[in-house]
Design a protein around this motif. Sequence first.
Motif, PDB file in Angstrom:
ATOM      1  N   PHE A 198     102.734  43.831 -26.314  1.00 45.50           N
ATOM      2  CA  PHE A 198     101.524  44.471 -26.823  1.00 45.50           C
ATOM      3  C   PHE A 198     101.802  45.911 -27.246  1.00 45.50           C
ATOM      4  O   PHE A 198     101.418  46.332 -28.337  1.00 45.50           O
ATOM      5  CB  PHE A 198     100.408  44.437 -25.774  1.00 45.50           C
ATOM      6  CG  PHE A 198      99.126  45.065 -26.246  1.00 45.50           C
ATOM      7  CD1 PHE A 198      98.339  44.440 -27.203  1.00 45.50           C
ATOM      8  CD2 PHE A 198      98.704  46.283 -25.752  1.00 45.50           C
ATOM      9  CE1 PHE A 198      97.166  45.025 -27.663  1.00 45.50           C
ATOM     10  CE2 PHE A 198      97.531  46.872 -26.193  1.00 45.50           C
ATOM     11  CZ  PHE A 198      96.762  46.233 -27.160  1.00 45.50           C
ATOM     12  N   LEU A 199     102.460  46.684 -26.390  1.00 50.28           N
ATOM     13  CA  LEU A 199     102.747  48.068 -26.739  1.00 50.28           C
ATOM     14  C   LEU A 199     103.689  48.151 -27.938  1.00 50.28           C
ATOM     15  O   LEU A 199     103.556  49.046 -28.778  1.00 50.28           O
ATOM     16  CB  LEU A 199     103.330  48.825 -25.537  1.00 50.28           C
ATOM     17  CG  LEU A 199     102.383  49.012 -24.352  1.00 50.28           C
ATOM     18  CD1 LEU A 199     103.085  49.733 -23.214  1.00 50.28           C
ATOM     19  CD2 LEU A 199     101.118  49.747 -24.757  1.00 50.28           C
ATOM     20  N   LEU A 245      98.050  43.348 -19.461  1.00 52.68           N
ATOM     21  CA  LEU A 245      98.365  43.189 -20.875  1.00 52.68           C
ATOM     22  C   LEU A 245      99.734  43.759 -21.231  1.00 52.68           C
ATOM     23  O   LEU A 245     100.478  43.154 -22.012  1.00 52.68           O
ATOM     24  CB  LEU A 245      97.277  43.849 -21.729  1.00 52.68           C
ATOM     25  CG  LEU A 245      97.371  43.716 -23.239  1.00 52.68           C
ATOM     26  CD1 LEU A 245      97.394  42.253 -23.665  1.00 52.68           C
ATOM     27  CD2 LEU A 245      96.204  44.449 -23.897  1.00 52.68           C
ATOM     28  N   VAL A 246     100.113  44.899 -20.649  1.00 52.01           N
ATOM     29  CA  VAL A 246     101.410  45.481 -20.977  1.00 52.01           C
ATOM     30  C   VAL A 246     102.568  44.807 -20.244  1.00 52.01           C
ATOM     31  O   VAL A 246     103.722  45.085 -20.547  1.00 52.01           O
ATOM     32  CB  VAL A 246     101.449  47.012 -20.753  1.00 52.01           C
ATOM     33  CG1 VAL A 246     100.402  47.693 -21.601  1.00 52.01           C
ATOM     34  CG2 VAL A 246     101.310  47.375 -19.299  1.00 52.01           C
ATOM     35  N   GLU A 301     106.710  38.606 -23.910  1.00 50.70           N
ATOM     36  CA  GLU A 301     107.031  37.740 -25.047  1.00 50.70           C
ATOM     37  C   GLU A 301     105.879  37.732 -26.038  1.00 50.70           C
ATOM     38  O   GLU A 301     104.723  37.497 -25.660  1.00 50.70           O
ATOM     39  CB  GLU A 301     107.330  36.318 -24.569  1.00 50.70           C
ATOM     40  CG  GLU A 301     108.467  36.227 -23.569  1.00 50.70           C
ATOM     41  CD  GLU A 301     109.788  36.721 -24.118  1.00 50.70           C
ATOM     42  OE1 GLU A 301     110.045  36.563 -25.333  1.00 50.70           O
ATOM     43  OE2 GLU A 301     110.565  37.306 -23.339  1.00 50.70           O
ATOM     44  N   ALA A 302     106.184  37.948 -27.308  1.00 50.73           N
ATOM     45  CA  ALA A 302     105.152  38.017 -28.346  1.00 50.73           C
ATOM     46  C   ALA A 302     104.316  36.741 -28.399  1.00 50.73           C
ATOM     47  O   ALA A 302     103.100  36.793 -28.584  1.00 50.73           O
ATOM     48  CB  ALA A 302     105.786  38.305 -29.701  1.00 50.73           C
ATOM     49  N   VAL A 354      96.569  35.340 -24.159  1.00 54.04           N
ATOM     50  CA  VAL A 354      95.811  36.380 -23.449  1.00 54.04           C
ATOM     51  C   VAL A 354      94.322  36.044 -23.461  1.00 54.04           C
ATOM     52  O   VAL A 354      93.788  35.525 -24.441  1.00 54.04           O
ATOM     53  CB  VAL A 354      96.083  37.756 -24.118  1.00 54.04           C
ATOM     54  CG1 VAL A 354      95.068  38.791 -23.696  1.00 54.04           C
ATOM     55  CG2 VAL A 354      97.492  38.221 -23.789  1.00 54.04           C
ATOM     56  N   ASP A 355      93.662  36.368 -22.354  1.00 50.94           N
ATOM     57  CA  ASP A 355      92.211  36.196 -22.231  1.00 50.94           C
ATOM     58  C   ASP A 355      91.514  37.272 -23.063  1.00 50.94           C
ATOM     59  O   ASP A 355      91.189  38.349 -22.567  1.00 50.94           O
ATOM     60  CB  ASP A 355      91.808  36.294 -20.756  1.00 50.94           C
ATOM     61  CG  ASP A 355      90.307  36.286 -20.535  1.00 50.94           C
ATOM     62  OD1 ASP A 355      89.550  35.929 -21.467  1.00 50.94           O
ATOM     63  OD2 ASP A 355      89.887  36.650 -19.422  1.00 50.94           O
ATOM     64  N   LEU A 356      91.315  36.985 -24.335  1.00 54.78           N
ATOM     65  CA  LEU A 356      90.739  37.966 -25.259  1.00 54.78           C
ATOM     66  C   LEU A 356      89.318  38.371 -24.866  1.00 54.78           C
ATOM     67  O   LEU A 356      88.935  39.528 -25.019  1.00 54.78           O
ATOM     68  CB  LEU A 356      90.753  37.442 -26.689  1.00 54.78           C
ATOM     69  CG  LEU A 356      92.129  37.276 -27.321  1.00 54.78           C
ATOM     70  CD1 LEU A 356      92.006  36.614 -28.690  1.00 54.78           C
ATOM     71  CD2 LEU A 356      92.833  38.608 -27.437  1.00 54.78           C
ATOM     72  N   GLY A 357      88.551  37.411 -24.354  1.00 55.02           N
ATOM     73  CA  GLY A 357      87.185  37.716 -23.933  1.00 55.02           C
ATOM     74  C   GLY A 357      87.160  38.739 -22.809  1.00 55.02           C
ATOM     75  O   GLY A 357      86.393  39.705 -22.850  1.00 55.02           O
TER      76      GLY A 357
END
Length: 185
Positions: free
Chosen positions: A51-52, A129-130, A134-135, A141-144
């Motif tokens: 993510f970063l 998240l960080v 792996e891309a 990821v739990d976007l909600g």
Amino acid sequence: MNSIDDLLQPYSELETAIRGLMAKLFSDTCGMCTACCCRADICEEATDSAFLLKLLERQGLKADAMDERFGWLDLHGCSLEYGRPPICYEFFCDELLARLPDEESRVSARVLGKLLDHVGQKALGGWHLVEVMEAEDLAKVDLGGVSRRLEEAMAAYEVIEHYAQSGRLSKADHEILDAIKLDIP
């Protein structure tokens, strides 16, 4: 939000705002510090985290652009606009906290420092998240949940920004900050 890419803009805007407010509040103390807590090994998290790394790429940076000895640090501190590991915002030395006028100011500063950590909590199972390296795992990821915590962090930032200007927090402001304070050790 439909994909992790939809988070990049609001996350980077929040991080940029946090960085600016922290600089405004603390640059006189941090600028005089000769024992900076910033270290190149901490900078590596920005290149290890999928993510970063996406945030670095938005700035036109690549992982190999990081200096092996100094990381992203230059004579003025971190050179990154955004994409820093959350720990870069979370740490407050004793001198920094002691310069704040009261406990409410110290709590507000700590909440400000925890906002990005709050956003990324439990993004993928128990992983922050960080911590997603792996891309391809970013698609899981739990976007909600991340989006909800991003909104909470944005609301808390607005409260802290107002507090920095006015010196007052209302009962409603405290309730907004409480969503973040629960994470402070």
